[in-house]
Design a protein around this motif. Structure first.
Motif, mmCIF file in Angstrom:
data_model
loop_
_atom_site.group_PDB
_atom_site.id
_atom_site.type_symbol
_atom_site.label_atom_id
_atom_site.label_comp_id
_atom_site.label_asym_id
_atom_site.label_seq_id
_atom_site.Cartn_x
_atom_site.Cartn_y
_atom_site.Cartn_z
ATOM 1 N N ARG A 198 0.831 -1.207 0.000
ATOM 2 C CA ARG A 198 0.000 0.000 0.000
ATOM 3 C C ARG A 198 0.861 1.250 0.000
ATOM 4 O O ARG A 198 0.560 2.232 -0.678
ATOM 5 C CB ARG A 198 -0.924 0.019 1.216
ATOM 6 N N LEU A 199 1.957 1.212 0.751
ATOM 7 C CA LEU A 199 2.874 2.346 0.793
ATOM 8 C C LEU A 199 3.466 2.616 -0.588
ATOM 9 O O LEU A 199 3.605 3.773 -0.988
ATOM 10 C CB LEU A 199 3.994 2.096 1.807
ATOM 11 N N GLU A 200 3.803 1.578 -1.325
ATOM 12 C CA GLU A 200 4.336 1.774 -2.687
ATOM 13 C C GLU A 200 3.325 2.493 -3.571
ATOM 14 O O GLU A 200 3.692 3.357 -4.362
ATOM 15 C CB GLU A 200 4.741 0.436 -3.297
ATOM 16 N N ARG A 201 2.042 2.156 -3.450
ATOM 17 C CA ARG A 201 1.009 2.866 -4.216
ATOM 18 C C ARG A 201 0.917 4.326 -3.770
ATOM 19 O O ARG A 201 0.788 5.228 -4.604
ATOM 20 C CB ARG A 201 -0.346 2.172 -4.078
ATOM 21 N N VAL A 202 0.993 4.561 -2.473
ATOM 22 C CA VAL A 202 0.975 5.929 -1.944
ATOM 23 C C VAL A 202 2.150 6.723 -2.511
ATOM 24 O O VAL A 202 1.990 7.860 -2.968
ATOM 25 C CB VAL A 202 1.009 5.919 -0.396
ATOM 26 N N GLU A 203 3.346 6.132 -2.503
ATOM 27 C CA GLU A 203 4.527 6.822 -3.013
ATOM 28 C C GLU A 203 4.418 7.104 -4.508
ATOM 29 O O GLU A 203 4.859 8.162 -4.975
ATOM 30 C CB GLU A 203 5.789 6.015 -2.700
ATOM 31 N N LYS A 204 3.811 6.193 -5.256
ATOM 32 C CA LYS A 204 3.630 6.416 -6.695
ATOM 33 C C LYS A 204 2.688 7.596 -6.941
ATOM 34 O O LYS A 204 2.966 8.460 -7.780
ATOM 35 C CB LYS A 204 3.083 5.155 -7.366
ATOM 36 N N VAL A 205 1.588 7.647 -6.214
ATOM 37 C CA VAL A 205 0.658 8.775 -6.354
ATOM 38 C C VAL A 205 1.350 10.078 -5.952
ATOM 39 O O VAL A 205 1.232 11.094 -6.635
ATOM 40 C CB VAL A 205 -0.625 8.539 -5.515
ATOM 41 N N ALA A 206 2.107 10.042 -4.863
ATOM 42 C CA ALA A 206 2.824 11.239 -4.407
ATOM 43 C C ALA A 206 3.812 11.717 -5.460
ATOM 44 O O ALA A 206 3.914 12.920 -5.726
ATOM 45 C CB ALA A 206 3.541 10.948 -3.085
ATOM 46 N N ARG A 207 4.544 10.801 -6.071
ATOM 47 C CA ARG A 207 5.492 11.177 -7.142
ATOM 48 C C ARG A 207 4.757 11.836 -8.302
ATOM 49 O O ARG A 207 5.195 12.860 -8.829
ATOM 50 C CB ARG A 207 6.260 9.955 -7.659
ATOM 51 N N ASN A 208 3.654 11.239 -8.722
ATOM 52 C CA ASN A 208 2.887 11.808 -9.838
ATOM 53 C C ASN A 208 2.315 13.179 -9.491
ATOM 54 O O ASN A 208 2.298 14.076 -10.333
ATOM 55 C CB ASN A 208 1.762 10.870 -10.259
ATOM 56 N N MET A 209 1.884 13.356 -8.273
ATOM 57 C CA MET A 209 1.300 14.634 -7.875
ATOM 58 C C MET A 209 2.354 15.723 -7.670
ATOM 59 O O MET A 209 2.077 16.895 -7.905
ATOM 60 C CB MET A 209 0.475 14.471 -6.596
ATOM 61 N N LYS A 228 5.633 20.389 -1.912
ATOM 62 C CA LYS A 228 5.437 18.965 -2.191
ATOM 63 C C LYS A 228 4.853 18.191 -1.001
ATOM 64 O O LYS A 228 5.456 17.273 -0.457
ATOM 65 C CB LYS A 228 6.750 18.341 -2.663
ATOM 66 N N SER A 229 3.637 18.573 -0.615
ATOM 67 C CA SER A 229 3.008 17.983 0.566
ATOM 68 C C SER A 229 2.754 16.485 0.430
ATOM 69 O O SER A 229 2.846 15.751 1.415
ATOM 70 C CB SER A 229 1.702 18.702 0.895
ATOM 71 N N ASN A 230 2.420 16.018 -0.763
ATOM 72 C CA ASN A 230 2.159 14.587 -0.946
ATOM 73 C C ASN A 230 3.423 13.769 -0.694
ATOM 74 O O ASN A 230 3.374 12.722 -0.045
ATOM 75 C CB ASN A 230 1.628 14.323 -2.360
ATOM 76 N N SER A 231 4.557 14.260 -1.179
ATOM 77 C CA SER A 231 5.821 13.571 -0.942
ATOM 78 C C SER A 231 6.198 13.613 0.534
ATOM 79 O O SER A 231 6.682 12.623 1.088
ATOM 80 C CB SER A 231 6.940 14.204 -1.779
ATOM 81 N N ARG A 232 5.974 14.748 1.169
ATOM 82 C CA ARG A 232 6.240 14.858 2.614
ATOM 83 C C ARG A 232 5.407 13.822 3.377
ATOM 84 O O ARG A 232 5.916 13.146 4.277
ATOM 85 C CB ARG A 232 5.883 16.250 3.123
ATOM 86 N N ASN A 233 4.136 13.717 3.013
ATOM 87 C CA ASN A 233 3.262 12.783 3.711
ATOM 88 C C ASN A 233 3.644 11.333 3.443
ATOM 89 O O ASN A 233 3.603 10.505 4.348
ATOM 90 C CB ASN A 233 1.806 13.052 3.348
ATOM 91 N N ALA A 234 4.042 11.023 2.223
ATOM 92 C CA ALA A 234 4.484 9.664 1.915
ATOM 93 C C ALA A 234 5.750 9.330 2.710
ATOM 94 O O ALA A 234 5.902 8.207 3.208
ATOM 95 C CB ALA A 234 4.732 9.513 0.416
ATOM 96 N N GLU A 235 6.654 10.287 2.838
ATOM 97 C CA GLU A 235 7.883 10.059 3.610
ATOM 98 C C GLU A 235 7.569 9.868 5.095
ATOM 99 O O GLU A 235 8.164 9.013 5.755
ATOM 100 C CB GLU A 235 8.860 11.208 3.407
ATOM 101 N N LEU A 236 6.629 10.657 5.623
ATOM 102 C CA LEU A 236 6.223 10.476 7.019
ATOM 103 C C LEU A 236 5.620 9.087 7.236
ATOM 104 O O LEU A 236 5.926 8.419 8.228
ATOM 105 C CB LEU A 236 5.191 11.547 7.412
#
Length: 131
Positions: A9-20, A99-107
């Motif tokens: 699930r985290l990998e999917r989150v990181e992919k969405v964050a990268r795209n966003m 880059k809030s999505n990336s910050r959140n994925a990293e958290l």
């Protein structure tokens, strides 16, 4: 939910964050911009549309059992991005850098690695910038 399910699930989150946040590189620069920054250029509805994937990331963290303090921090990142993103021009520039999505994925990754680490061992590390 098992450790493997969490990290899938985290990998999917990181992919969405990268795209966003960093799907495209601006020509002749090292600056990366994603769909969040591009949607933010559309007056009125762009920033609102960009909230949907950010809320999905937050809901995934909740579904994985992230603590309330982490969810609050992630929601804060989302709120800052949204509110400042509404300001014409300043918000567009802010979107490129925050880059809030990336910050959140990293958290979320940091919490999962800590949550699933056995004593004396770490979870596999994969940086968001890798892809």
């Amino acid at each position: 939910m098992t450790r493997e399910e969490h990290f899938r699930r985290l990998e999917r989150v990181e992919k969405v964050a990268r795209n966003m946040d960093r799907a495209f590189r601006l020509p002749l620069t090292r600056i990366r911009i994603g769909w969040d920054g591009l949607l933010g250029l559309v007056p009125g509805i762009g920033d609102t549309l960009a909230v949907a994937p950010a809320v999905w990331i937050l809901s995934e963290a909740h579904a994985m059992g992230a603590p309330r303090t982490l969810l609050a921090q992630m929601a804060g990142n989302l709120g800052i991005d949204y509110v400042i993103g509404l300001i014409p021009l300043i918000g567009d520039v802010f979107d490129i850098g925050f880059k809030s999505n990336s910050r959140n994925a990293e958290l979320l990754r940091a919490w999962l690695e800590d949550h699933h680490a056995a004593p004396g061992e770490g979870a596999p590390s994969r940086r968001l910038d890798a892809a």
